[in-house]
Design a protein around this motif. Structure first.
Motif, PDB file in Angstrom:
ATOM      1  N   SER A 154     -12.200  16.554 -10.144  1.00 42.84           N
ATOM      2  CA  SER A 154     -11.315  17.712  -9.941  1.00 42.84           C
ATOM      3  C   SER A 154      -9.872  17.418 -10.375  1.00 42.84           C
ATOM      4  O   SER A 154      -9.140  18.346 -10.687  1.00 42.84           O
ATOM      5  N   GLY A 155      -9.479  16.145 -10.446  1.00 44.44           N
ATOM      6  CA  GLY A 155      -8.102  15.827 -10.850  1.00 44.44           C
ATOM      7  C   GLY A 155      -7.987  14.403 -11.376  1.00 44.44           C
ATOM      8  O   GLY A 155      -7.675  13.482 -10.619  1.00 44.44           O
ATOM      9  N   PRO A 156      -8.234  14.210 -12.680  1.00 43.31           N
ATOM     10  CA  PRO A 156      -8.249  12.835 -13.226  1.00 43.31           C
ATOM     11  C   PRO A 156      -6.886  12.145 -13.293  1.00 43.31           C
ATOM     12  O   PRO A 156      -6.828  10.923 -13.336  1.00 43.31           O
ATOM     13  N   ASP A 157      -5.781  12.914 -13.309  1.00 39.65           N
ATOM     14  CA  ASP A 157      -4.487  12.288 -13.633  1.00 39.65           C
ATOM     15  C   ASP A 157      -4.096  11.147 -12.688  1.00 39.65           C
ATOM     16  O   ASP A 157      -3.610  10.102 -13.126  1.00 39.65           O
ATOM     17  N   ALA A 158      -4.327  11.364 -11.394  1.00 39.22           N
ATOM     18  CA  ALA A 158      -3.941  10.330 -10.421  1.00 39.22           C
ATOM     19  C   ALA A 158      -4.708   9.037 -10.690  1.00 39.22           C
ATOM     20  O   ALA A 158      -4.211   7.934 -10.412  1.00 39.22           O
ATOM     21  N   PHE A 159      -5.894   9.160 -11.249  1.00 39.76           N
ATOM     22  CA  PHE A 159      -6.729   7.978 -11.531  1.00 39.76           C
ATOM     23  C   PHE A 159      -6.166   7.186 -12.709  1.00 39.76           C
ATOM     24  O   PHE A 159      -6.182   5.960 -12.715  1.00 39.76           O
ATOM     25  N   ILE A 160      -5.660   7.937 -13.682  1.00 38.86           N
ATOM     26  CA  ILE A 160      -5.043   7.271 -14.835  1.00 38.86           C
ATOM     27  C   ILE A 160      -3.757   6.578 -14.368  1.00 38.86           C
ATOM     28  O   ILE A 160      -3.485   5.427 -14.693  1.00 38.86           O
ATOM     29  N   ASP A 161      -2.963   7.309 -13.554  1.00 34.17           N
ATOM     30  CA  ASP A 161      -1.669   6.777 -13.114  1.00 34.17           C
ATOM     31  C   ASP A 161      -1.831   5.506 -12.289  1.00 34.17           C
ATOM     32  O   ASP A 161      -1.183   4.497 -12.543  1.00 34.17           O
ATOM     33  N   THR A 162      -2.683   5.576 -11.272  1.00 29.31           N
ATOM     34  CA  THR A 162      -2.774   4.407 -10.383  1.00 29.31           C
ATOM     35  C   THR A 162      -3.667   3.315 -10.969  1.00 29.31           C
ATOM     36  O   THR A 162      -3.296   2.150 -11.018  1.00 29.31           O
ATOM     37  N   ASN A 163      -4.857   3.708 -11.422  1.00 27.79           N
ATOM     38  CA  ASN A 163      -5.829   2.668 -11.782  1.00 27.79           C
ATOM     39  C   ASN A 163      -5.472   1.976 -13.102  1.00 27.79           C
ATOM     40  O   ASN A 163      -5.675   0.772 -13.230  1.00 27.79           O
ATOM     41  N   PRO A 185     -14.239  10.088 -14.951  1.00 24.45           N
ATOM     42  CA  PRO A 185     -12.834   9.673 -15.083  1.00 24.45           C
ATOM     43  C   PRO A 185     -12.517   8.468 -14.188  1.00 24.45           C
ATOM     44  O   PRO A 185     -11.754   7.588 -14.575  1.00 24.45           O
ATOM     45  N   TYR A 186     -13.139   8.415 -12.996  1.00 23.64           N
ATOM     46  CA  TYR A 186     -12.929   7.247 -12.130  1.00 23.64           C
ATOM     47  C   TYR A 186     -13.391   5.976 -12.827  1.00 23.64           C
ATOM     48  O   TYR A 186     -12.620   5.009 -12.970  1.00 23.64           O
ATOM     49  N   SER A 187     -14.653   5.950 -13.275  1.00 26.86           N
ATOM     50  CA  SER A 187     -15.169   4.693 -13.835  1.00 26.86           C
ATOM     51  C   SER A 187     -14.475   4.365 -15.156  1.00 26.86           C
ATOM     52  O   SER A 187     -14.273   3.184 -15.484  1.00 26.86           O
ATOM     53  N   GLU A 244      -7.214   4.790  -6.874  1.00 23.83           N
ATOM     54  CA  GLU A 244      -7.862   6.046  -6.492  1.00 23.83           C
ATOM     55  C   GLU A 244      -9.346   5.751  -6.641  1.00 23.83           C
ATOM     56  O   GLU A 244      -9.786   5.261  -7.693  1.00 23.83           O
ATOM     57  N   SER A 245     -10.133   6.041  -5.598  1.00 24.12           N
ATOM     58  CA  SER A 245     -11.492   5.485  -5.573  1.00 24.12           C
ATOM     59  C   SER A 245     -12.624   6.503  -5.453  1.00 24.12           C
ATOM     60  O   SER A 245     -13.789   6.117  -5.451  1.00 24.12           O
ATOM     61  N   HIS A 246     -12.297   7.791  -5.344  1.00 28.17           N
ATOM     62  CA  HIS A 246     -13.384   8.740  -5.064  1.00 28.17           C
ATOM     63  C   HIS A 246     -13.771   9.526  -6.326  1.00 28.17           C
ATOM     64  O   HIS A 246     -12.959  10.292  -6.856  1.00 28.17           O
ATOM     65  N   VAL A 247     -15.007   9.339  -6.779  1.00 25.30           N
ATOM     66  CA  VAL A 247     -15.466   9.934  -8.041  1.00 25.30           C
ATOM     67  C   VAL A 247     -15.262  11.457  -8.049  1.00 25.30           C
ATOM     68  O   VAL A 247     -14.769  12.024  -9.035  1.00 25.30           O
ATOM     69  N   ASP A 248     -15.611  12.123  -6.955  1.00 21.80           N
ATOM     70  CA  ASP A 248     -15.479  13.590  -6.923  1.00 21.80           C
ATOM     71  C   ASP A 248     -14.034  14.030  -7.168  1.00 21.80           C
ATOM     72  O   ASP A 248     -13.771  15.014  -7.863  1.00 21.80           O
ATOM     73  N   ASP A 284       0.842  -1.190   0.000  1.00 16.09           N
ATOM     74  CA  ASP A 284       0.000   0.000   0.000  1.00 16.09           C
ATOM     75  C   ASP A 284       0.884   1.249   0.000  1.00 16.09           C
ATOM     76  O   ASP A 284       1.844   1.338   0.777  1.00 16.09           O
ATOM     77  N   ALA A 285       0.554   2.212  -0.848  1.00 13.31           N
ATOM     78  CA  ALA A 285       1.343   3.440  -0.939  1.00 13.31           C
ATOM     79  C   ALA A 285       0.999   4.422   0.188  1.00 13.31           C
ATOM     80  O   ALA A 285       1.612   5.480   0.295  1.00 13.31           O
ATOM     81  N   LEU A 286       0.016   4.075   1.002  1.00 12.56           N
ATOM     82  CA  LEU A 286      -0.436   4.953   2.099  1.00 12.56           C
ATOM     83  C   LEU A 286      -0.690   6.369   1.596  1.00 12.56           C
ATOM     84  O   LEU A 286      -0.117   7.347   2.091  1.00 12.56           O
ATOM     85  N   THR A 287      -1.540   6.478   0.585  1.00 13.89           N
ATOM     86  CA  THR A 287      -2.017   7.787   0.144  1.00 13.89           C
ATOM     87  C   THR A 287      -2.935   8.338   1.233  1.00 13.89           C
ATOM     88  O   THR A 287      -3.098   7.703   2.285  1.00 13.89           O
TER      89      THR A 287
END
Ligand code: NAD
Length: 350
Positions: free
Chosen positions: A90-99, A154-156, A82-86, A34-37
């Protein structure tokens, strides 16, 4: 099953899974990566003796390969995301990177270590969401495993992409994979940005309960322990390459969930000693209904209207059925938060 690697095991569902697995399979070793975000919390799995928490990123392929080899991992259960739609709005990049990139990196590591002909059986189990199927109208049939993907946030979209990668590593490289697409989870250890813990903690401090749009968006609610049982059933009975929908059998509009939270908070103040002294700003501490805090706010951009799960396949092939009603699960969950302020208070102060 022997040794498991649980990614995201310091998060909400992963952490519950670590507790669940340790109780049910005390002979197994659990390595948590776990990266402990902001969403990961060491204390969630503190005290689970057979769990070893490694602070690291699923995108670190070298680290993952090392863990797979040295810890002789037979099963990966992949929750990290990254799991939170909201936040994805506001910031899709982290979702692309991790997910997406993170899942690809994990798959590459599993392929490199597991498909080298060691003859052992392996399983890569991927945790995904019903949100990949898009939004339903009021009378549409529930999502089945053959419903076409139509992610809207972006999450889904990032989760859908990771699902396709998992599928592709099975079909192209022969990796043994399964995927479960589950509905809205709730239960202990959920970060207080998600509806149920957020509304409870707001109610305790007398803050408003912000309701998106008309409050009539419908979700299926799944107690996290039922979800863990569904994953366990999939690990033992799931067919490689297959996907299974896991739901709670409790389709509810947000407003019904919010009203149930308000009623449960009022009831807790009547039944649990000392709450009025601990939370003097709560309306319930002053004999007023929690529901007075309900406030309508501008709807989430692109807010999906309805999700519903058809779990015929999981019931038939895995023997899965949710055991907890929403009423029981909500009661247990809210009482857990009231008894475990030591767990959530530090998160509010972060
Ligand atoms: P969460 O946000 O509570 O936890 C995610 C965990 O992943 C955290 O501990 C975080 O530190 C870790 N993490 C994030 N990026 C990482 C990285 N790059 N490397 C290693 N670890 C990283 O999420 P959750 O609610 O427990 O969700 C778990 C999984 O279930 C996710 O894949 C999510 O998409 C899926 N899911 C959740 C729900 C739900 O209702 N919560 C519903 C359907 C599917």
């Amino acid at each position: 099953m022997a040794n498991l690697l649980v990614t995201g095991g310091a998060g909400f569902i992963g952490g519950n899974f670590v507790h669940y697995w340790a109780d049910k399979h005390p002979e197994d070793a659990i390595v948590v990566l776990d990266a402990l975000t902001y969403a990961g919390n060491r204390s969630t799995i503190e005290g689970v003796e057979q769990a070893d928490l490694i602070e690291g990123d699923i995108r670190d392929q070298e680290l993952v390969e090392k863990l797979l080899r040295e810890r002789e991992i037979a099963t990966i259960v992949h929750f990290a995301a990254e799991s939170h739609v909201d936040r994805s709005i506001s910031g899709p990049d982290a979702f692309i990177d991790t997910n997406i990139l993170g899942t690809n990196s994990l798959l590459k590591a599993a392929r490199a270590v597991w498909l080298d002909g060691d003859g052992m059986e392996h399983r890569f189990h991927h945790i995904s969401t019903d949100e990949v199927y898009g939004s339903l109208g009021a009378d549409d049939p529930a999502f089945s495993e053959t419903t076409p993907y139509a992610p809207n946030s972006p999450y889904s979209a990032s989760k859908a992409s990771s699902d396709h990668l998992v599928r592709a590593y099975h079909h192209t490289f022969g990796l043994d994979v399964t995927t479960t697409n589950c509905s809205n989870n709730y239960g202990p250890y959920q970060y207080p940005e998600k509806l149920i813990p957020l509304f409870l903690l707001n109610a305790l401090s007398g803050k408003s309960l912000p309701i998106y749009g008309d409050g009539m968006n419908v979700r299926d609610w799944l107690h996290v322990e039922d979800h863990c049982r569904g994953i366990e059933a999939c690990l033992s009975k799931g067919v490689p390459g297959e996907t299974y929908n896991i739901g709670g059998g409790e389709e509810l509009p947000n407003m019904a969930v919010i009203d149930a939270i308000c009623a449960e908070v009022d009831r807790a103040f009547e039944e649990v000693d000392g709450l009025a002294e601990r939370y003097p700003d709560a309306p319930a501490a002053n004999g007023k209904p929690t529901s007075k805090l309900k406030t309508f706010v501008t709807d989430r951009a692109g807010h999906d209207r309805r999700y519903a799960i058809d779990e015929t396949k999981a019931r038939g092939d895995l023997g899965y059925a949710a055991e907890r009603t929403f009423a029981e699960g909500l009661h247990q969950t809210l009482r857990w938060y009231l008894a475990n302020e030591d767990w959530w208070q530090p998160l509010l102060n972060r």
